[in-house]
Structures are given as C-alpha cells and as structure tokens.
Scaffold this motif. Structure first.
Motif, PDB file in Angstrom:
ATOM      1  N   ASP A  93       0.846  -1.186   0.000  1.00 31.41           N
ATOM      2  CA  ASP A  93       0.000   0.000   0.000  1.00 31.41           C
ATOM      3  C   ASP A  93       0.881   1.235   0.000  1.00 31.41           C
ATOM      4  O   ASP A  93       2.126   1.133  -0.036  1.00 31.41           O
ATOM      5  N   HIS A  94       0.250   2.396   0.048  1.00 27.51           N
ATOM      6  CA  HIS A  94       0.976   3.665  -0.005  1.00 27.51           C
ATOM      7  C   HIS A  94       1.936   3.816   1.163  1.00 27.51           C
ATOM      8  O   HIS A  94       3.102   4.189   0.999  1.00 27.51           O
ATOM      9  N   ARG A 147      -5.107   0.119  -9.714  1.00 24.15           N
ATOM     10  CA  ARG A 147      -5.392   1.179  -8.742  1.00 24.15           C
ATOM     11  C   ARG A 147      -4.182   1.420  -7.841  1.00 24.15           C
ATOM     12  O   ARG A 147      -3.813   2.571  -7.562  1.00 24.15           O
ATOM     13  N   ARG A 161      -1.475   3.275  -9.724  1.00 21.13           N
ATOM     14  CA  ARG A 161      -1.774   4.700  -9.837  1.00 21.13           C
ATOM     15  C   ARG A 161      -1.512   5.434  -8.528  1.00 21.13           C
ATOM     16  O   ARG A 161      -1.129   6.607  -8.525  1.00 21.13           O
ATOM     17  N   THR A 162      -1.711   4.738  -7.414  1.00 22.93           N
ATOM     18  CA  THR A 162      -1.429   5.335  -6.107  1.00 22.93           C
ATOM     19  C   THR A 162       0.069   5.512  -5.890  1.00 22.93           C
ATOM     20  O   THR A 162       0.513   6.522  -5.339  1.00 22.93           O
ATOM     21  N   ARG A 190      -0.409  13.860  -0.670  1.00 23.73           N
ATOM     22  CA  ARG A 190      -1.745  14.276  -1.100  1.00 23.73           C
ATOM     23  C   ARG A 190      -1.821  15.773  -1.370  1.00 23.73           C
ATOM     24  O   ARG A 190      -2.885  16.312  -1.642  1.00 23.73           O
TER      25      ARG A 190
END
Length: 267
Positions: free
Chosen positions: A21-22, A62, A65-66, A252
């Motif tokens: 994950d991120h 997805r 892209r993150t 972000r």
C-alpha cells in the motif's frame, strides 16, 4: 526505464522490497530503497480474492496509480497480465506505464511458453518504456526442467530480465547466470536460501522479497494483538502516528500551510 535498468547493472544487486500500500511503499523509500515492487498476494488478500487467478486487474492498476508518483521507481507484479490475450496484456502494460510504473513482472504459471512470449512482445510494443521481468515457474511449480528453454524464448520476445522464483541451489544459480551472459537474473529471497551477499557473489543482479514483508507484517500484527490480550507489551519497533501521517499529507498535496485539526496519536 533507463534509471530502473541501470539499477540492475550497478555494483550491487537490486534488492527489491515489495510493498502492499501507499504507507508501506513510502516507509521503504524513506529507508533508502530506490525501487519498490508490489506483491500480488497482498493485493489479492486485501480484496478477499485469490492470488494468481487473474482476478485483481483493477486492484493492481489502482495500486499502481497510487504509487506511480512516489519518490521511488515502481515495479508492478502483474501475475500473468490478467489475460491470455496478448493485446489485452499489452493494453494493461500501457496503463501501468501511464500510471508511472518503471517495470512489470509477468509470470508464466507454467502455461505455454509461446503464449507467454507473445504477451512479452505485446508489452514491449505497447509500453516500450517498461522494464519487462519475465518470470518462469519451473522451480516454483516444478522441478526446474525446461528453465533455460523458457527463458531463451522470453528473451527472444524482448524481456529485459528474467525471474526464477524457487531456485535456491548455488550451483544451479551459477550455471544459469553464466548461460544468461549478462542478462539480469532475478531470484526470490528465501530465509532458508543464500543470503543477499551470497547471491551477489553468484552473479544475481536482482533479489525480490515477494510477499515476505507483507506476511511478516501480518504475523507481527496478530502476535502483538494476542500478546496485548495476554497482558504483554508489544515488542519491536513501530512508527509513530506522526511519522506515518506526515508523508501522507505531503503526497496528497496538503502541505499548503492551512491549519489542520489536531489528531490523537492513534487512529
């Protein structure tokens, strides 16, 4: 692709940790890992889907892209391309490249070698900027028979490097490195196999951690919860709330000087 390719030919092998994950990707990058991979097991497990069943195309895209704009080079574990149609695999690779990926890992699952070669050729045509790591499962799912033949087929189709998970015998690794004549060989690290320095000495140019970090993180989380229930304090390092939150705000685009509400050190 040049920067990612160069990592396969530097003084030391490329040790590629696999994030899920991120937060895990940024944490690895913060520790100096210039390239990070994804792991298909974690992507599938997070979605409650089986790994290796071509069921996580959208989830994989997805995640790419993150992570694609992160401060690291990204290699995506794409199983077998999520299709047996080379054109569809090529289109998926094009989307990965547009997302910011630098490389893609494609596995044959011991399907027909010519079909996998067609996928590799399609990826090279559709996304020429991607480093194609061609994986064969001759050791993962078999006894190693046919490894050289399959790898030759994939290299003729345009693969930049080759991946043979499950291969741990130093003599066989050495022989394969010699036969590849400079093509980067990727080996999956195993706690029961050769160490990274040993693999480097054998000529291996890339060492992947696969799902190991994800599985260890999951195990540590369950162990901590069980220990707390039993009255024991959890052991081992844990990043603070602030350490995890800060890079997230930056990624972000929230570091614009606006005041943010105070948050407790949990969540």
């Amino acid at each position: 692709m040049t920067a990612f390719t160069d990592l396969h030919h530097a003084g030391e092998p490329l040790l590629l940790p696999n994030a899920w994950d991120h937060a895990s990707a940024l944490a690895l990058a913060a520790r100096g890992f210039r390239a990070v991979g994804t792991t298909s097991l974690a992507v599938a497990a997070a979605a409650g889907l089986p790994d290796g069943a071509a069921a996580t195309r959208e989830q994989t895209l997805r995640l790419a892209r993150t992570l694609g704009s992160g401060p690291f080079l990204l290699s995506v574990d794409a199983e077998g391309g999520f299709s047996d149609d080379p054109d569809e695999v090529g289109e998926f690779a094009r989307e990965l490249l547009a997302a910011g990926a630098a490389g893609v890992n494609l596995e044959d699952g011991l399907g027909p070698a010519d079909r996998h070669a067609a996928k590799i050729a399609a990826v090279r045509a559709a996304a020429p900027g991607l480093f194609v790591n061609a994986r064969t499962d001759t050791y993962w799912l078999g006894d190693g028979e046919g490894t050289t033949r399959r790898l030759d087929t994939y290299l003729r189709a345009g693969a930049h490097g080759v991946f043979v998970p499950g291969l741990t015998d130093p003599r066989e690794i050495t022989a394969l490195v010699r036969g590849l004549a400079g093509v980067p060989l990727n080996i999956l690290y195993s706690p029961t196999g050769p160490s990274v320095p040993r693999l480097a000495g054998l000529g291996v140019r890339r060492v992947s951690l696969g799902s190991l970090l994800y599985r260890r993180a999951l195990g540590a989380a369950v162990e901590a919860a069980a220990g707390i229930r039993a009255g024991r304090d959890p052991q081992g390092p844990a990043p603070s709330y602030e350490e995890i939150q800060a890079p997230g705000r930056h990624a972000r685009g929230q570091g614009d000087g606006a005041a943010s509400p105070e948050r407790p050190p949990y969540g």
